[in-house]
Write a protein that holds these residues in place. Sequence first.
Motif, short mmCIF file in Angstrom:
data_model
loop_
_atom_site.label_atom_id
_atom_site.label_comp_id
_atom_site.label_asym_id
_atom_site.label_seq_id
_atom_site.Cartn_x
_atom_site.Cartn_y
_atom_site.Cartn_z
N THR A 75 0.83 -1.20 0.00
CA THR A 75 0.00 0.00 0.00
C THR A 75 0.86 1.26 0.00
O THR A 75 0.57 2.23 -0.71
CB THR A 75 -0.93 0.00 1.22
N GLY A 76 1.93 1.26 0.77
CA GLY A 76 2.84 2.40 0.79
C GLY A 76 3.51 2.64 -0.55
O GLY A 76 3.67 3.79 -0.99
N ILE A 77 3.87 1.57 -1.24
CA ILE A 77 4.50 1.70 -2.56
C ILE A 77 3.50 2.26 -3.57
O ILE A 77 3.83 3.13 -4.38
CB ILE A 77 5.08 0.35 -3.01
N VAL A 78 2.27 1.77 -3.52
CA VAL A 78 1.24 2.25 -4.46
C VAL A 78 0.93 3.71 -4.21
O VAL A 78 0.80 4.51 -5.15
CB VAL A 78 -0.02 1.37 -4.37
N ILE A 79 0.82 4.12 -2.95
CA ILE A 79 0.56 5.53 -2.63
C ILE A 79 1.74 6.40 -3.05
O ILE A 79 1.55 7.53 -3.53
CB ILE A 79 0.22 5.69 -1.14
N SER A 80 2.95 5.89 -2.94
CA SER A 80 4.11 6.64 -3.40
C SER A 80 4.09 6.84 -4.91
O SER A 80 4.54 7.86 -5.42
CB SER A 80 5.40 5.91 -3.00
N ALA A 81 3.56 5.85 -5.62
CA ALA A 81 3.45 5.99 -7.08
C ALA A 81 2.44 7.07 -7.45
O ALA A 81 2.57 7.69 -8.50
CB ALA A 81 3.05 4.66 -7.71
N PHE A 82 1.45 7.30 -6.61
CA PHE A 82 0.53 8.41 -6.85
C PHE A 82 1.19 9.74 -6.47
O PHE A 82 0.93 10.76 -7.10
CB PHE A 82 -0.74 8.25 -6.02
N GLY A 83 2.01 9.74 -5.43
CA GLY A 83 2.57 10.98 -4.92
C GLY A 83 3.75 11.52 -5.70
O GLY A 83 3.96 12.73 -5.75
N LEU A 84 4.54 10.65 -6.30
CA LEU A 84 5.74 11.10 -7.00
C LEU A 84 5.45 12.06 -8.15
O LEU A 84 6.11 13.10 -8.26
CB LEU A 84 6.57 9.91 -7.48
N PRO A 85 4.46 11.79 -9.01
CA PRO A 85 4.18 12.79 -10.06
C PRO A 85 3.69 14.13 -9.50
O PRO A 85 3.98 15.18 -10.08
CB PRO A 85 3.08 12.13 -10.90
N ILE A 86 2.98 14.09 -8.39
CA ILE A 86 2.53 15.34 -7.78
C ILE A 86 3.72 16.13 -7.26
O ILE A 86 3.79 17.36 -7.43
CB ILE A 86 1.51 15.05 -6.66
N ILE A 87 4.67 15.46 -6.66
CA ILE A 87 5.88 16.14 -6.18
C ILE A 87 6.67 16.70 -7.35
O ILE A 87 7.19 17.82 -7.29
CB ILE A 87 6.74 15.17 -5.35
N PHE A 88 6.76 15.94 -8.45
CA PHE A 88 7.45 16.45 -9.64
C PHE A 88 6.77 17.70 -10.18
O PHE A 88 7.44 18.64 -10.60
CB PHE A 88 7.49 15.38 -10.73
N ALA A 89 5.45 17.72 -10.19
CA ALA A 89 4.74 18.88 -10.70
C ALA A 89 4.89 20.08 -9.77
O ALA A 89 5.03 21.21 -10.24
CB ALA A 89 3.27 18.55 -10.90
N ARG A 90 4.85 19.85 -8.47
CA ARG A 90 5.01 20.96 -7.52
C ARG A 90 6.42 21.54 -7.54
O ARG A 90 6.62 22.72 -7.31
CB ARG A 90 4.69 20.49 -6.10
N ALA A 91 7.41 20.70 -7.83
CA ALA A 91 8.79 21.17 -7.89
C ALA A 91 9.15 21.72 -9.28
O ALA A 91 10.31 22.07 -9.52
CB ALA A 91 9.75 20.04 -7.54
N ALA A 92 8.17 21.77 -10.16
CA ALA A 92 8.33 22.28 -11.53
C ALA A 92 9.32 21.45 -12.34
O ALA A 92 9.98 21.95 -13.24
CB ALA A 92 8.73 23.74 -11.54
N VAL A 93 9.44 20.17 -12.01
CA VAL A 93 10.27 19.27 -12.81
C VAL A 93 9.52 18.86 -14.06
O VAL A 93 10.09 18.77 -15.14
CB VAL A 93 10.68 18.03 -11.98
N VAL A 94 8.22 18.61 -13.92
CA VAL A 94 7.36 18.31 -15.07
C VAL A 94 6.22 19.32 -15.08
O VAL A 94 5.93 19.97 -14.07
CB VAL A 94 6.79 16.86 -15.02
N SER A 95 5.57 19.44 -16.22
CA SER A 95 4.46 20.40 -16.32
C SER A 95 3.18 19.79 -15.74
O SER A 95 3.06 18.58 -15.61
CB SER A 95 4.24 20.80 -17.78
N HIS A 96 2.25 20.64 -15.42
CA HIS A 96 0.97 20.17 -14.90
C HIS A 96 0.17 19.45 -15.98
O HIS A 96 -0.64 18.59 -15.66
CB HIS A 96 0.18 21.33 -14.31
N ARG A 97 0.38 19.79 -17.24
CA ARG A 97 -0.28 19.07 -18.32
C ARG A 97 0.24 17.65 -18.41
O ARG A 97 -0.52 16.72 -18.69
CB ARG A 97 -0.08 19.80 -19.64
N SER A 98 1.52 17.46 -18.20
CA SER A 98 2.08 16.11 -18.17
C SER A 98 1.52 15.32 -16.99
O SER A 98 1.26 14.12 -17.10
CB SER A 98 3.60 16.18 -18.07
N LEU A 99 1.31 15.99 -15.88
CA LEU A 99 0.71 15.35 -14.71
C LEU A 99 -0.70 14.88 -15.02
O LEU A 99 -1.11 13.80 -14.58
CB LEU A 99 0.70 16.32 -13.53
#
Length: 112
Positions: A75-99
Motif C-alpha cells: 500500500t505504501g508503494i502504491v501511494i508513493s506511485a501516486f505521490g511522486l508525479p505530484i511532487i514532480f509537478a510541484r517542484a516544476a520538474v514536469v508540467s501540470h499538463r504532463s501530470l
Amino acid sequence: MAGIKALISLSFGGAIGLMFLMLGCALPVYDKYWPLFLLFFYILSPIPYCISRRVVDDTDSASNACKELAIFLTTGIVISAFGLPIIFARAAVVSHRSLSVHFTIVHKHTVF
C-alpha cells in the motif's frame, strides 16, 4: 474461461496505462523523462506480497503479521506511485499538463 478474460483485460489495461506514462514523457510538448521513475514503483509493488506468500503458511485461516506487513508495504508503494508525479509537478520538474496525462482514469486504475 472467466479467469482468462480477466487476465486479458488486466494486461490490456496495463499496456494502456504504460502507454499513457510513455506519452506523458516522450511527447515533444512535455519532453521530460523524470516520470519514468514510476516504473520502479510498478516493479516493486508486488514484491512484498510475493515474498510473504513464500514465507507464510497458508493453512491457518487467521491473518498473521507477515502478511499484514506485506500488504502495508505494498500500500505504501502504491501511494508513493501516486505521490511522486505530484511532487514532480510541484517542484516544476514536469508540467501540470504532463501530470494530467499521468492521472488519467485508465492509467491509475489499470496499472495497479
